[in-house]
Enzyme design. Structure first.
Site, PDB file in Angstrom:
ATOM      1  N   CYS A  55       0.988  -0.695  -0.438  1.00 48.43           N
ATOM      2  CA  CYS A  55      -0.249   0.279  -0.057  1.00 48.43           C
ATOM      3  C   CYS A  55       0.456   1.992   0.008  1.00 48.43           C
ATOM      4  O   CYS A  55       2.038   1.047   0.900  1.00 48.43           O
ATOM      5  CB  CYS A  55      -0.903   0.277   1.374  1.00 48.43           C
ATOM      6  SG  CYS A  55      -1.379   1.647   0.905  1.00 48.43           S
ATOM      7  N   CYS A  58      -0.049   2.886   3.924  1.00 46.54           N
ATOM      8  CA  CYS A  58       0.377   2.519   5.392  1.00 46.54           C
ATOM      9  C   CYS A  58       1.735   1.433   4.661  1.00 46.54           C
ATOM     10  O   CYS A  58       2.402   0.981   5.549  1.00 46.54           O
ATOM     11  CB  CYS A  58      -0.157   2.476   5.855  1.00 46.54           C
ATOM     12  SG  CYS A  58      -1.169   0.365   4.601  1.00 46.54           S
ATOM     13  N   CYS A 104      -7.323  -0.849   1.033  1.00 50.52           N
ATOM     14  CA  CYS A 104      -6.312  -1.474   1.872  1.00 50.52           C
ATOM     15  C   CYS A 104      -6.930  -1.830   3.334  1.00 50.52           C
ATOM     16  O   CYS A 104      -8.147  -1.268   3.863  1.00 50.52           O
ATOM     17  CB  CYS A 104      -5.817  -0.440   2.284  1.00 50.52           C
ATOM     18  SG  CYS A 104      -4.206  -1.113   3.153  1.00 50.52           S
ATOM     19  N   CYS A 107      -5.504   0.179   6.712  1.00 48.99           N
ATOM     20  CA  CYS A 107      -5.689   2.340   6.454  1.00 48.99           C
ATOM     21  C   CYS A 107      -6.914   2.659   5.349  1.00 48.99           C
ATOM     22  O   CYS A 107      -7.332   3.531   5.156  1.00 48.99           O
ATOM     23  CB  CYS A 107      -4.174   3.010   5.908  1.00 48.99           C
ATOM     24  SG  CYS A 107      -4.153   2.456   3.845  1.00 48.99           S
ATOM     25  N   CYS A 127      -8.076  -5.655 -10.111  1.00 51.88           N
ATOM     26  CA  CYS A 127      -7.689  -4.406 -10.970  1.00 51.88           C
ATOM     27  C   CYS A 127      -7.504  -3.503  -9.995  1.00 51.88           C
ATOM     28  O   CYS A 127      -8.057  -2.781  -9.235  1.00 51.88           O
ATOM     29  CB  CYS A 127      -8.946  -4.215 -11.697  1.00 51.88           C
ATOM     30  SG  CYS A 127      -8.498  -2.825 -12.913  1.00 51.88           S
TER      31      CYS A 127
END
Length: 141
Positions: A55, A58, A104, A107, A127
């Site tokens: 991510c 984070c 995510c 976060c 995707c």
């Protein structure tokens, strides 16, 4: 949900101003505001190195290069997340259609959408926007 344990470590929450300081304008627009980068423009749509996609907000690990496949869509596509708890989903009814948004779990960064037209073994196509990801190359053995 502050402090709740999730895959990739403790939950990460910041103000929009703090995210703006950390991210580029494109990363902020995509990851924090649910935007989408244009097809075939992101850094990872045709990326082939071995490693882990994290991510951008984070640093939680999200996707392994071993689950990446060429979908022909112009966005990085994966047939599964790195762990069951790394990614959460949310029903997205924007743009006059019903889709499943992927976020995510650590976060709540917007990653993209998941569709049921991917390859075996899952049949899923995560995707994903390159702007939501940070790639870390696999260390040489």
């Amino acid at each position: 949900m502050t402090g709740e344990a999730v895959a990739g470590g403790d939950r990460v929450e910041r103000t929009p101003e703090e995210w703006k300081q950390q991210l580029s304008p494109t990363q902020f627009q995509v990851a924090r505001q649910g935007g989408t980068e244009a097809a075939f423009t992101g850094a990872y749509w045709d990326h082939k190195e071995d490693g882990m996609y994290h991510c951008v907000c984070c640093d939680a690990p999200l996707f392994s290069s071993s689950t990446k496949f060429e979908s022909g869509t112009g966005w990085p596509s994966f047939w599964n997340g790195v762990t069951q708890g790394a990614i959460r989903t949310h029903e997205d009814r924007s743009h006059g259609m019903v889709r499943t948004e992927i976020l995510c779990a650590r976060c709540d960064a917007h990653l993209g959408h998941v569709f049921n037209d991917g390859p075996a073994p899952t049949g899923q196509r995560y995707c994903t926007n390159s702007a939501s990801l940070d790639f870390k190359k696999k260390a040489s053995s």
